[in-house]
Design a protein around this motif. Structure first.
Motif, PDB file in Angstrom:
ATOM      1  N   ASP A 231      37.965  37.267 103.772  1.00 36.74           N
ATOM      2  CA  ASP A 231      38.098  38.384 102.834  1.00 36.74           C
ATOM      3  C   ASP A 231      38.610  37.887 101.493  1.00 36.74           C
ATOM      4  O   ASP A 231      38.922  36.702 101.314  1.00 36.74           O
ATOM      5  CB  ASP A 231      38.973  39.499 103.415  1.00 36.74           C
ATOM      6  CG  ASP A 231      40.433  39.092 103.586  1.00 36.74           C
ATOM      7  OD1 ASP A 231      40.870  38.106 102.958  1.00 36.74           O
ATOM      8  OD2 ASP A 231      41.150  39.764 104.354  1.00 36.74           O
ATOM      9  N   ASP A 232      38.694  38.793 100.507  1.00 34.77           N
ATOM     10  CA  ASP A 232      39.070  38.402  99.150  1.00 34.77           C
ATOM     11  C   ASP A 232      40.549  38.050  99.018  1.00 34.77           C
ATOM     12  O   ASP A 232      41.001  37.651  97.939  1.00 34.77           O
ATOM     13  CB  ASP A 232      38.694  39.494  98.150  1.00 34.77           C
ATOM     14  CG  ASP A 232      39.223  40.859  98.537  1.00 34.77           C
ATOM     15  OD1 ASP A 232      39.827  40.974  99.621  1.00 34.77           O
ATOM     16  OD2 ASP A 232      39.043  41.816  97.770  1.00 34.77           O
ATOM     17  N   LYS A 233      41.317  38.194 100.102  1.00 30.24           N
ATOM     18  CA  LYS A 233      42.718  37.774 100.097  1.00 30.24           C
ATOM     19  C   LYS A 233      42.873  36.372 100.690  1.00 30.24           C
ATOM     20  O   LYS A 233      43.991  35.861 100.795  1.00 30.24           O
ATOM     21  CB  LYS A 233      43.571  38.755 100.901  1.00 30.24           C
ATOM     22  CG  LYS A 233      43.385  40.212 100.529  1.00 30.24           C
ATOM     23  CD  LYS A 233      43.759  40.493  99.088  1.00 30.24           C
ATOM     24  CE  LYS A 233      43.566  41.979  98.763  1.00 30.24           C
ATOM     25  NZ  LYS A 233      43.887  42.273  97.340  1.00 30.24           N
TER      26      LYS A 233
ATOM     27  N   ASN B 224      41.988  35.609 103.842  1.00 33.55           N
ATOM     28  CA  ASN B 224      42.163  35.690 105.296  1.00 33.55           C
ATOM     29  C   ASN B 224      40.828  35.491 106.014  1.00 33.55           C
ATOM     30  O   ASN B 224      39.846  36.154 105.679  1.00 33.55           O
ATOM     31  CB  ASN B 224      42.728  37.058 105.688  1.00 33.55           C
ATOM     32  CG  ASN B 224      44.058  37.349 105.019  1.00 33.55           C
ATOM     33  OD1 ASN B 224      44.971  36.531 105.049  1.00 33.55           O
ATOM     34  ND2 ASN B 224      44.161  38.516 104.394  1.00 33.55           N
TER      35      ASN B 224
ATOM     36  N   ASN C 190      43.524  46.431 102.271  1.00 32.30           N
ATOM     37  CA  ASN C 190      43.298  46.196 100.851  1.00 32.30           C
ATOM     38  C   ASN C 190      42.093  45.318 100.555  1.00 32.30           C
ATOM     39  O   ASN C 190      41.822  45.006  99.397  1.00 32.30           O
ATOM     40  CB  ASN C 190      44.544  45.557 100.223  1.00 32.30           C
ATOM     41  CG  ASN C 190      45.757  46.474 100.291  1.00 32.30           C
ATOM     42  OD1 ASN C 190      45.625  47.687 100.126  1.00 32.30           O
ATOM     43  ND2 ASN C 190      46.927  45.906 100.535  1.00 32.30           N
ATOM     44  N   ALA C 191      41.346  44.905 101.573  1.00 37.09           N
ATOM     45  CA  ALA C 191      40.202  44.030 101.335  1.00 37.09           C
ATOM     46  C   ALA C 191      39.096  44.781 100.601  1.00 37.09           C
ATOM     47  O   ALA C 191      38.783  45.927 100.916  1.00 37.09           O
ATOM     48  CB  ALA C 191      39.683  43.476 102.657  1.00 37.09           C
TER      49      ALA C 191
END
Length: 353
Positions: free
Chosen positions: A267-269, A271, A303-304
């Motif tokens: 994901d954009d974090k 993870n 929050n992804a």
């Protein structure tokens, strides 16, 4: 032992629990404990409660009553513990959100109790949790290749995976993932039959209904690598996980058959969302080998916003395959290594709704 029962019952009655069925449960517990003492049987006691809250209150209250009460309470399984302690983010999440069917149906056969614990079914996954408690040590292969599944009384042969977790030498939990959800109705009666290696059986039946909290996202991403044409058609999103649906084809016959298509998803974090099992089928059509299937990935975080997806194919290194027919008969086949280089496709981005 009988002269101790009234005082023991008074201790139980002094526990302030707001559930009118608790007295009946405890009375049944005392009766079974008394009968076991007469027969000198060393049986493990397994109890199913209709609410996790009841079990929680009992555990808190047990510190203020007798050691006998604490001993009985210590053997009460908490319904839903299989999913909540599975280490699977999707199962833990749907359990926390109250989306699963809590069952807690316990049956004892020959000193071994199996509890059908919890079931979850939606568009992304169909998972069954159970636990085993026995007087004796439970061997790894005690339930052979796993249970027989029935849908509305009919044998269900769709692809599935089965795993166990050892809690103690006499306690195991298990999870059954139905990997292919094709042809499943929205509501049905689930039948589960366990058969041990020594011929004991445990049968369960429970109604199941599909949860509808699923979003569908069209992707239609296509690319070709090493003469393999891959299309990722869409994504199903729920609290239980992400299910990517795909198809692939190649003119190289017996090529996809010897590999396993999987996705790495980040994901954009930053993870990485772990890939779980999925269902797929291969067939030869007009001189091409065609693969159609789906893959289950861990659920997204709140929050992804985007996902980076990297498909890849790992070719098997040899080993043994096991096929199980509807009667539970196993056929083992030795597989020779497939000498091809693993394939990685180009990454692509999915924007979440």
């Amino acid at each position: 032992m009988t002269d101790k029962i009234p005082s023991f019952k008074e201790e139980i009655d002094n526990i302030h629990v707001p559930f009118d069925k608790l007295d009946a449960i405890i009375s049944k517990t005392i009766h079974e404990n008394h009968q076991r003492g007469k027969k000198s049987l060393r049986m493990k006691m397994v109890y199913s409660l209709s609410s996790v809250a009841v079990a929680s209150i009992l555990f808190v209250s047990s510190a203020t009553v007798s050691p006998a009460m604490a001993n009985i309470v210590s053997k009460i399984p908490i319904i839903g513990a299989v999913f909540s302690e599975s280490g699977d983010p999707g199962l833990e999440k749907v359990h926390e959100q109250g989306l699963t069917n809590l069952i807690g149906d316990t049956k004892n056969t020959g000193g071994t109790s199996i509890t059908l614990d919890e079931v979850f079914y939606d568009g992304t996954r169909f998972t069954i949790g159970f636990s085993i408690i026995s007087e004796n040590i439970i061997e790894k292969s005690y339930l052979s290749s796993g249970p027989e599944i029935k849908i509305n009384g009919q044998a269900f042969s769709n692809a599935s995976t089965y795993s166990e977790t050892k809690i103690s030498p006499t306690h195991r939990t298990g999870i059954i993932n139905i990997d292919s959800l094709d042809d499943l109705p929205e509501s049905f009666t689930l039948g589960v039959n366990f058969t041990s290696v020594d011929g004991k059986q445990w049968d369960y039946s429970t109604p199941v209904s599909m949860k509808t909290e699923v979003e569908y996202l069209t992707i239609n991403h296509s690319q070709t690598v090493e003469d393999i044409n891959l299309t990722v058609s869409d994504l199903e999103i729920s609290a239980a996980g992400l299910r990517f649906n795909f198809n692939a084809d190649t003119e190289k016959i017996n090529y996809l058959t010897n590999g396993y298509l999987d996705f790495k998803v980040i994901d954009d974090k930053g993870n990485e969302l772990i890939s779980h099992s999925g269902g797929s089928q291969i067939q030869n059509v007009d001189g091409k080998e065609e693969l159609t299937g789906s893959l289950l990935i861990d659920p997204i975080t709140d929050n992804a916003k985007t996902l980076t997806v990297i498909p890849y194919i790992n070719f098997h290194q040899g080993g043994t395959s096991v096929e199980v027919d509807l009667k539970g008969n196993e056929t083992k086949t030795n597989i020779q290594p497939f000498n091809e280089t693993d394939i990685e496709f180009k990454s692509f981005t999915v924007t979440l709704p």
